[in-house]
Write a protein that holds these residues in place. Structure first.
Motif, PDB file in Angstrom:
ATOM      1  N   GLY A 109      29.272  25.324 -30.682  1.00 27.33           N
ATOM      2  CA  GLY A 109      29.060  25.608 -29.267  1.00 27.33           C
ATOM      3  C   GLY A 109      30.209  25.240 -28.375  1.00 27.33           C
ATOM      4  O   GLY A 109      30.069  25.171 -27.155  1.00 27.33           O
ATOM      5  N   GLN A 110      31.389  25.017 -28.945  1.00 22.49           N
ATOM      6  CA  GLN A 110      32.547  24.603 -28.165  1.00 22.49           C
ATOM      7  C   GLN A 110      33.375  25.791 -27.682  1.00 22.49           C
ATOM      8  O   GLN A 110      34.188  25.658 -26.778  1.00 22.49           O
ATOM      9  N   LYS A 111      33.214  26.942 -28.326  1.00 22.27           N
ATOM     10  CA  LYS A 111      33.929  28.148 -27.934  1.00 22.27           C
ATOM     11  C   LYS A 111      32.978  29.333 -27.929  1.00 22.27           C
ATOM     12  O   LYS A 111      31.995  29.354 -28.668  1.00 22.27           O
ATOM     13  N   LYS A 112      33.330  30.308 -27.136  1.00 20.73           N
ATOM     14  CA  LYS A 112      32.540  31.526 -27.080  1.00 20.73           C
ATOM     15  C   LYS A 112      32.983  32.463 -28.196  1.00 20.73           C
ATOM     16  O   LYS A 112      34.169  32.611 -28.478  1.00 20.73           O
ATOM     17  N   ALA A 113      32.015  33.090 -28.843  1.00 23.30           N
ATOM     18  CA  ALA A 113      32.340  34.011 -29.933  1.00 23.30           C
ATOM     19  C   ALA A 113      33.077  35.234 -29.391  1.00 23.30           C
ATOM     20  O   ALA A 113      32.697  35.784 -28.356  1.00 23.30           O
ATOM     21  N   PRO A 114      34.140  35.679 -30.087  1.00 21.03           N
ATOM     22  CA  PRO A 114      34.890  36.851 -29.626  1.00 21.03           C
ATOM     23  C   PRO A 114      34.127  38.149 -29.832  1.00 21.03           C
ATOM     24  O   PRO A 114      34.440  39.168 -29.243  1.00 21.03           O
ATOM     25  N   THR A 115      33.095  38.107 -30.704  1.00 24.86           N
ATOM     26  CA  THR A 115      32.315  39.291 -31.039  1.00 24.86           C
ATOM     27  C   THR A 115      30.996  38.819 -31.627  1.00 24.86           C
ATOM     28  O   THR A 115      30.938  37.743 -32.237  1.00 24.86           O
ATOM     29  N   PRO A 116      29.903  39.583 -31.459  1.00 26.31           N
ATOM     30  CA  PRO A 116      28.609  39.132 -32.003  1.00 26.31           C
ATOM     31  C   PRO A 116      28.595  39.082 -33.531  1.00 26.31           C
ATOM     32  O   PRO A 116      27.902  38.270 -34.122  1.00 26.31           O
ATOM     33  N   ARG A 117      29.365  40.002 -34.156  1.00 23.44           N
ATOM     34  CA  ARG A 117      29.395  40.064 -35.613  1.00 23.44           C
ATOM     35  C   ARG A 117      30.850  40.143 -36.074  1.00 23.44           C
ATOM     36  O   ARG A 117      31.642  40.871 -35.478  1.00 23.44           O
ATOM     37  N   ALA A 118      31.168  39.431 -37.141  1.00 20.55           N
ATOM     38  CA  ALA A 118      32.543  39.441 -37.643  1.00 20.55           C
ATOM     39  C   ALA A 118      32.539  39.414 -39.162  1.00 20.55           C
ATOM     40  O   ALA A 118      31.584  38.948 -39.791  1.00 20.55           O
ATOM     41  N   THR A 119      33.615  39.917 -39.735  1.00 19.00           N
ATOM     42  CA  THR A 119      33.809  39.830 -41.183  1.00 19.00           C
ATOM     43  C   THR A 119      35.276  39.544 -41.467  1.00 19.00           C
ATOM     44  O   THR A 119      36.157  40.031 -40.747  1.00 19.00           O
ATOM     45  N   THR A 120      35.534  38.713 -42.475  1.00 18.98           N
ATOM     46  CA  THR A 120      36.908  38.296 -42.772  1.00 18.98           C
ATOM     47  C   THR A 120      37.126  38.145 -44.269  1.00 18.98           C
ATOM     48  O   THR A 120      36.181  37.987 -45.036  1.00 18.98           O
ATOM     49  N   SER A 121      38.379  38.188 -44.646  1.00 22.36           N
ATOM     50  CA  SER A 121      38.823  37.701 -45.950  1.00 22.36           C
ATOM     51  C   SER A 121      39.750  36.539 -45.639  1.00 22.36           C
ATOM     52  O   SER A 121      40.872  36.738 -45.180  1.00 22.36           O
ATOM     53  N   GLN A 122      39.259  35.324 -45.844  1.00 28.13           N
ATOM     54  CA  GLN A 122      39.955  34.125 -45.392  1.00 28.13           C
ATOM     55  C   GLN A 122      40.670  33.417 -46.544  1.00 28.13           C
ATOM     56  O   GLN A 122      40.084  33.102 -47.577  1.00 28.13           O
ATOM     57  N   LYS A 123      41.979  33.164 -46.348  1.00 29.87           N
ATOM     58  CA  LYS A 123      42.742  32.360 -47.302  1.00 29.87           C
ATOM     59  C   LYS A 123      42.284  30.905 -47.221  1.00 29.87           C
ATOM     60  O   LYS A 123      42.120  30.365 -46.127  1.00 29.87           O
ATOM     61  N   CYS A 124      42.092  30.276 -48.374  1.00 31.07           N
ATOM     62  CA  CYS A 124      41.668  28.875 -48.414  1.00 31.07           C
ATOM     63  C   CYS A 124      42.446  28.119 -49.485  1.00 31.07           C
ATOM     64  O   CYS A 124      42.901  28.710 -50.466  1.00 31.07           O
ATOM     65  N   ILE A 125      42.569  26.828 -49.290  1.00 31.71           N
ATOM     66  CA  ILE A 125      43.193  25.958 -50.303  1.00 31.71           C
ATOM     67  C   ILE A 125      42.400  24.662 -50.404  1.00 31.71           C
ATOM     68  O   ILE A 125      42.076  24.046 -49.390  1.00 31.71           O
ATOM     69  N   ARG A 126      42.109  24.289 -51.643  1.00 28.79           N
ATOM     70  CA  ARG A 126      41.491  22.987 -51.912  1.00 28.79           C
ATOM     71  C   ARG A 126      42.218  22.345 -53.086  1.00 28.79           C
ATOM     72  O   ARG A 126      42.464  23.001 -54.090  1.00 28.79           O
TER      73      ARG A 126
END
Length: 881
Positions: free
Chosen positions: A57-74
């Motif tokens: 709740g700290q930022k407003k969503a840029p769009t009601p629905r979104a989809t991504t392919s997110q790069k991650c590293i662990r």
């Protein structure tokens, strides 16, 4: 309908996922950088991390629905990479997100439709899990999807309940597993059986808010956060035994095998593990460097260094000779460039970073491995099972061996490492070598996190207004929110709107005042947290009250300095790209009131001529008075126009573009001059290397140039007065003095040597005969190490077959020792000067060593010199009998 898994490439899986949700009104958003905005984590470790402020709740969503392919590293379980079927450091998480739009039923239906109809997974091979108390999700799977009740698995909190922290949004999960062995039947399904099941899709239903007492209340806006592992789906659809043999990773594995002259499928298990580690890690490092990470000994840079060094070591284990990482990196770049164009754009930087780090490590690896094997041999000889912490630290400190690498090699030998001892040995180095860092007040942070859930983001007015009325939304003192605070109190103040710029993008926060009726708060810094601007200051007069209206006014002189230095930074980058290398990109910056600092990727130092050309180019642009053109536009439009973005920086869909036409165009949220002429002047102070492949330029601009020149003018005038010469003659006068000093020192050294030789002649009579040898041990007061060396060598030559040991105290708190032994002493009596003098030096609180026939040592306790020389004489007499 007949279902059968469809063979799809990793690229096809990614695209079909994104297209599926785009057709269902989801906005496709680009992957965020691996360098996250979230200060609590070093790297982007999950697909939802970029959206965490929205879910909180700290930022407003840029769009009601979104989809991504997110790069991650662990890297928390890096030791499992290559050993299990699915552990990776770099992975891609495909996700679909709803911000207060659709919820459980729609998310489950779409996940099922995607899995069965798009990817062709047979329903009888899929097993969903739900949170044990989530009857709603259980009913949807059973009644809406048609999954037999006995195949829906209820799981506990540890597996199927997502939380963002001790408090805040949370909710149950539903996961989808694929069954590799349906022939085992539906009885006693065990989803923990990794050989049979693989979890490939996780649906998080964010529906509650948890308070500090653990109570759950329904959220007004319910969210969906999902993640589908690209590599896991590729393993399923490509019918391979593990993620490493998918087309997302296997080309790098094959490239490594080819360089080693190995056929992967015929290799033994240990070799396969090494090849898989290389394939996984090279993919990770390519994306890390592309996103702006450089090797270092701390933070993200250390993770990158560790990954590269593991690649190099495993390359050596499989027999790859010489440098090879850039060759395999080319394969990784080729595979990734379509989905992530920045890897090709940053190709030069990636390969330069790899080449330098690999070259550096290879130079020390062989010696380090040899020493480690010696340590391991000693540990085993003593029938112990643990390598000492001091030994592990020596390998790290002297040979660049990461602790993890020592642990890894030790584990292969059936040993462990004393980590506590390593940490203790390292503490002194940490205290002396770590750079300056900011102290974070965790109590303040926790208070701000709670405030962020209640307070609207601060409205920033500072691009146009330098003074503005504002309402006090929150006051913090001593880490806690308060209703009011008195004069003398250090406070953090949140306003509903502000002209103060909060530290961001390398630019420090503004200074100024908050004023009211009989109230003055001096603001020394401004930070930003989740859209909230925190004004750090001290109440100089009056009482600050929550809800007060104050006048927020900047220190205009400080703002002008910031603007000049920030615009100058943009011009500096443009000049470097124009005159030095067009692939140069920013690797960090600081814009302060008195100076600017610009870090950039380059594998070499700049020549003095290049620095002068860059400085002249910036000043030319300043003098040409280029007007600033500032616009807000869509990110893709800005990139298409050629705007430069900082690697590692996350940008929203609409960005602020600072354009000085024909000179520089960058994405930037900082404050700038309206015309380059306002800068006045620009001066480079220094250029240096700060890490592998990263250079740093420090400079000043605007009125700071005058401050800088005034200091230097004062120094020149003082030197001119002292030397009684004109300012332009100071350099020549200093050079002449240096030449005179050098000649004087040379003459002094010659006199010291002559004196030492004269003294040494007087010592000849002190030599004693021991068998066929002569022994001479004496003290030469005041002789420096060089004079002592000359005297010892001369005495040994004059005495013939002999052993000479001399000592002196050349300065307060210092001891100098030398030993000169003839070859016969070495050969017949096995006395070695280096080993002998090192032992004697310990008596004086020091050490040293050298060759068998000559060695030098030092100490810190002159009071022990006479005793040490007496012991030396006794040992020589005994040893030469």
């Amino acid at each position: 309908m007949t279902y059968s898994p469809k063979f799809l490439s990793g690229s096809d899986i990614r695209q079909k996922f994104l297209n599926f949700y785009a057709q269902r009104e989801h906005t496709i958003l680009a992957s965020a950088s691996l360098i996250p905005e979230d200060p609590t984590v070093l790297l982007t470790i999950a697909g939802m991390l970029p959206f965490k402020p929205i879910f909180l709740g700290q930022k407003k969503a840029p769009t009601p629905r979104a989809t991504t392919s997110q790069k991650c590293i662990r890297t928390n379980d890096i030791e499992n990479v290559g050993r299990t079927a699915r552990h990776q450091t770099f992975f891609e998480m495909l996700g679909n997100f709803s911000f207060g739009d659709y919820f459980k039923e729609q998310a489950i239906k779409w996940a099922w439709e995607l899995s069965t109809e798009v990817f062709g997974l047979p329903p009888e091979r899929m097993v969903p899990s739900v949170y044990e108390e989530d009857d709603e999700a259980f009913a949807i799977w059973r009644d809406k999807i048609g999954v037999p009740e006995h195949r829906i698995q209820r799981m506990g909190k540890d597996d199927n309940f997502w939380v963002s922290g001790p408090t805040g949004p949370c909710g149950p999960c539903s996961e989808i597993y694929y069954d590799f062995h349906p022939e085992k039947g539906d009885k006693n399904i065990d989803l923990e059986d990794d050989s049979r099941f693989i979890e490939f899709y996780n649906l998080v239903f964010m529906q509650y808010n948890r308070d500090i007492d653990g109570n759950l209340t329904p959220l007004q806006s319910q969210n969906i956060d999902t993640g589908l592992g690209l590599e896991r789906m590729a393993q399923i659809l490509q019918s391979v035994p593990n993620n490493y043999e998918t087309d997302l990773i296997f080309p790098m594995v094959e490239a490594a095998a080819e360089l080693a002259g190995i056929e992967y499928k015929k290799a033994d298990e240990k070799t396969k593990i090494s090849l898989k580690v290389i394939g996984d890690h090279i993919r990770a490092v390519v994306h890390l460097i592309a996103d702006g990470v450089s090797t270092s000994n701390t933070g993200r840079g250390y993770i990158l260094r560790r990954l590269i060094r593991r690649v190099v070591r495993h390359g050596r284990l499989v027999g790859i000779e010489g440098e090879f990482t850039t060759k395999i990196a080319e394969t990784a770049i080729q595979l990734s460039q379509e989905a992530y164009p920045n890897v090709r754009e940053r190709e030069k930087v990636i390969k330069a970073e790899l080449q330098q780090e690999e070259s550096r490590f290879l130079k020390t690896l062989e010696r380090g491995e040899k020493l480690l094997q010696e340590v391991i041999a000693k540990v085993k000889q003593k029938k112990q099972t643990k390598i000492g912490g001091k030994d592990a630290f020596k390998l790290y400190d002297t040979y660049g061996f990461p602790l993890e690498l020592t642990q890894e090699i030790a584990e292969e030998e059936g040993l462990t490492v004393d980590v506590e001892g390593f940490n203790a040995a390292m503490q002194t180095q940490i205290d002396t070598s770590q750079g300056a860092h900011e102290t974070i007040d965790l109590t303040v942070q926790e208070s701000l996190d709670r405030l962020a859930e209640k307070i609207h983001p601060t409205e920033f007015l500072g691009y146009t207004d330098l003074q503005s009325p504002a309402m006090v939304s929150a006051v913090l003192a001593n880490g806690k929110t308060v209703e009011n605070a008195e004069a003398g109190t250090e406070v953090q103040v949140v306003l509903d709107k502000t002209p103060f710029y909060a530290e961001s993008g390398g630019q420090i926060g503004d200074k100024g005042y908050l004023c009211g009726d009989n109230l003055v708060v001096r603001v020394e810094d401004v930070q930003k947290e989740s859209g909230i601007f925190i004004h750090y200051g001290r109440i100089e007069r009056g009482t600050l009250q929550l809800g007060d209206t104050v006048t927020a006014q900047l220190d205009r002189a400080c703002r002008r300095r910031l603007q000049a230095n920030h615009t100058a930074t943009h011009l500096l980058q443009a000049a470097l790209r124009k005159l030095v290398d067009e692939s140069i990109s920013q690797a960090g910056s600081l814009v302060a009131f008195d100076r600017l600092r610009f870090d950039f990727n380059l594998s070499r130092s700049l020549t003095p001529e290049e620095l002068q050309q860059v400085e002249e180019q910036v000043n030319t642009w300043v003098a040409e008075a280029h007007e600033a053109d500032v616009n807000i536009m869509p990110l893709e439009e800005a990139k298409a126009k050629g705007a430069i973005a900082m690697f590692g920086e996350k940008y929203t869909s609409d960005v602020r573009v600072i354009d000085f036409p024909g000179v520089s165009m960058e994405l930037c949220g900082g404050t700038h001059v309206r015309n380059t002429a306002e800068i006045g002047a620009f001066k480079i102070i220094s250029e240096s290397g700060i890490s592998s492949g990263v250079r740093r330029i420090e400079a000043v601009a605007g009125s700071s140039v005058l401050d800088y020149l005034n200091v230097r003018d004062k120094v020149v005038r003082e030197l001119s007065d002292r030397f009684k010469v004109q300012p332009e003659e100071v350099t020549e006068r200093v050079a002449k003095l240096q030449a005179e000093l050098k000649a004087t020192n040379k003459e002094l050294d010659e006199l010291k040597t002559q004196l030492a030789l004269a003294q040494s002649n007087q010592l000849l009579d002190l030599a004693e005969s021991v068998g066929s040898f002569k022994v001479l041990v004496a003290q030469m007061d005041g002789a420096d190490p060089d004079s002592l060396k000359t005297a010892a060598e001369r005495l040994q030559q004059k005495l013939g077959e002999s052993a000479v040991v001399l000592g002196s105290t050349p300065a307060e708190g210092k001891v100098s020792l030398v030993a000169a032994f003839s070859p016969k002493v070495n050969k017949e009596k096995k006395l070695l000067a280096g080993k002998f003098i090192g032992t004697i030096a310990k008596r004086c609180g020091g050490g040293g060593g050298g060759r068998p026939n000559f060695a030098q040592a030092g100490g810190r306790d002159p009071s022990k010199l006479a005793e040490a020389l007496e012991i030396a004489k006794q040992q020589l007499v005994e040893g030469l009998k």
